[in-house]
Motif scaffolding. Sequence first.
Motif, short mmCIF file in Angstrom:
data_model
loop_
_atom_site.label_atom_id
_atom_site.label_comp_id
_atom_site.label_asym_id
_atom_site.label_seq_id
_atom_site.Cartn_x
_atom_site.Cartn_y
_atom_site.Cartn_z
N MET A 160 0.84 -1.17 0.00
CA MET A 160 0.00 0.00 0.00
C MET A 160 0.89 1.24 0.00
SD MET A 160 -3.03 1.27 2.67
CE MET A 160 -3.80 -0.30 2.75
N PRO A 161 0.53 2.25 -0.80
CA PRO A 161 1.31 3.49 -0.79
C PRO A 161 1.27 4.17 0.58
CG PRO A 161 -0.19 3.44 -2.67
CD PRO A 161 -0.53 2.27 -1.79
N ASN A 162 2.24 5.02 0.85
CA ASN A 162 2.25 5.79 2.10
C ASN A 162 1.07 6.74 2.13
OD1 ASN A 162 4.59 4.69 3.16
ND2 ASN A 162 5.89 6.21 2.19
N VAL A 163 0.43 6.83 3.28
CA VAL A 163 -0.64 7.80 3.50
C VAL A 163 -0.13 8.75 4.57
CG1 VAL A 163 -3.03 8.15 4.22
CG2 VAL A 163 -2.43 6.13 2.86
N TYR A 164 -0.11 10.03 4.24
CA TYR A 164 0.43 11.05 5.13
C TYR A 164 -0.68 11.68 5.96
CZ TYR A 164 4.48 10.42 2.17
OH TYR A 164 5.53 9.86 1.49
N GLY A 165 -0.27 12.37 7.01
CA GLY A 165 -1.23 13.07 7.85
C GLY A 165 -1.54 12.31 9.12
N PRO A 166 -2.38 12.90 9.95
CA PRO A 166 -2.71 12.29 11.25
C PRO A 166 -3.75 11.17 11.12
CG PRO A 166 -3.78 14.43 11.02
CD PRO A 166 -2.92 14.25 9.80
N THR A 167 -3.30 10.02 10.62
CA THR A 167 -4.19 8.87 10.48
C THR A 167 -4.38 8.21 11.84
OG1 THR A 167 -2.36 7.41 9.89
CG2 THR A 167 -3.58 8.43 8.06
N VAL A 168 -5.52 7.55 11.98
CA VAL A 168 -5.82 6.89 13.26
C VAL A 168 -5.86 5.37 13.15
CG1 VAL A 168 -7.03 8.88 14.23
CG2 VAL A 168 -8.33 7.14 12.99
N ILE A 204 -6.80 10.18 -0.74
CA ILE A 204 -6.76 10.83 -2.04
C ILE A 204 -5.33 11.26 -2.34
CG2 ILE A 204 -7.61 12.81 -3.39
CD1 ILE A 204 -10.04 12.73 -1.35
N LYS A 205 -4.87 10.92 -3.55
CA LYS A 205 -3.57 11.41 -3.99
C LYS A 205 -3.78 12.85 -4.45
CE LYS A 205 -0.82 8.87 -6.55
NZ LYS A 205 -0.30 8.20 -7.77
N PHE A 206 -3.13 13.78 -3.80
CA PHE A 206 -3.34 15.18 -4.13
C PHE A 206 -2.56 15.55 -5.38
CE2 PHE A 206 -5.35 15.09 -0.17
CZ PHE A 206 -6.14 16.23 -0.08
N HIS A 207 -3.25 16.21 -6.30
CA HIS A 207 -2.67 16.61 -7.57
C HIS A 207 -1.44 17.49 -7.37
CE1 HIS A 207 -2.37 19.35 -11.07
NE2 HIS A 207 -2.50 18.20 -11.72
N CYS A 208 -1.48 18.35 -6.37
CA CYS A 208 -0.42 19.33 -6.15
C CYS A 208 0.90 18.72 -5.70
CB CYS A 208 -0.88 20.37 -5.13
SG CYS A 208 -1.66 19.67 -3.66
N CYS A 209 0.86 17.64 -4.95
CA CYS A 209 2.10 17.10 -4.39
C CYS A 209 2.30 15.60 -4.65
CB CYS A 209 2.19 17.38 -2.89
SG CYS A 209 0.79 16.77 -1.94
N GLY A 210 1.28 14.93 -5.16
CA GLY A 210 1.41 13.51 -5.45
C GLY A 210 1.41 12.62 -4.22
N LYS A 211 1.02 13.18 -3.07
CA LYS A 211 0.98 12.40 -1.83
C LYS A 211 -0.46 12.04 -1.47
CE LYS A 211 4.92 14.75 0.35
NZ LYS A 211 5.28 15.62 1.49
N TYR A 212 -0.60 10.86 -0.91
CA TYR A 212 -1.91 10.44 -0.42
C TYR A 212 -2.17 11.02 0.96
CZ TYR A 212 -3.16 7.01 -3.99
OH TYR A 212 -3.54 6.41 -5.16
N TYR A 213 -3.33 11.63 1.12
CA TYR A 213 -3.82 12.11 2.42
C TYR A 213 -5.26 11.65 2.58
CZ TYR A 213 0.07 15.33 3.22
OH TYR A 213 1.31 15.86 3.45
N PRO A 214 -5.70 11.41 3.82
CA PRO A 214 -7.09 11.02 4.04
C PRO A 214 -8.09 12.12 3.70
CG PRO A 214 -5.75 10.42 5.93
CD PRO A 214 -4.91 11.29 5.05
#
Length: 104
Positions: A1-9, A27-37
């Motif tokens: 699974m790809p890395n998911v950034y942010g305060p996950t629980v 969601i993979k954010f268009h601006c940075c290519g990172k997954y965030y919840p």
Amino acid sequence: MPNVYGPTVDEQTRCIHYHGPTDIIAIKFHCCGKYYPCYQCHHACEEHEISVWNKAAFHQYAILCGVCGEELTINEYLHTKQCIHCRAPFNVGCKMHYHIYFEL
């Protein structure tokens, strides 16, 4: 699974902002290519503005199911209420935030 950034629980991509039973996508954010919840997690961790995915890019894999770890294209996600791989239900209330992520 790809890395998911942010305060996950948990391991299913729930975060401190959205952690109900159906809050299982990142969601993979268009601006940075990172997954965030969610957009709030992105705001908490990044210093740049969010840019939306334009319609021409809706074929891109940018949605991660936190249950099975499979990625969906934006088109697939926008046209279903559950994961097309494992059938886990998605939060239908997320539609209220589509304009933050996707060109509508």
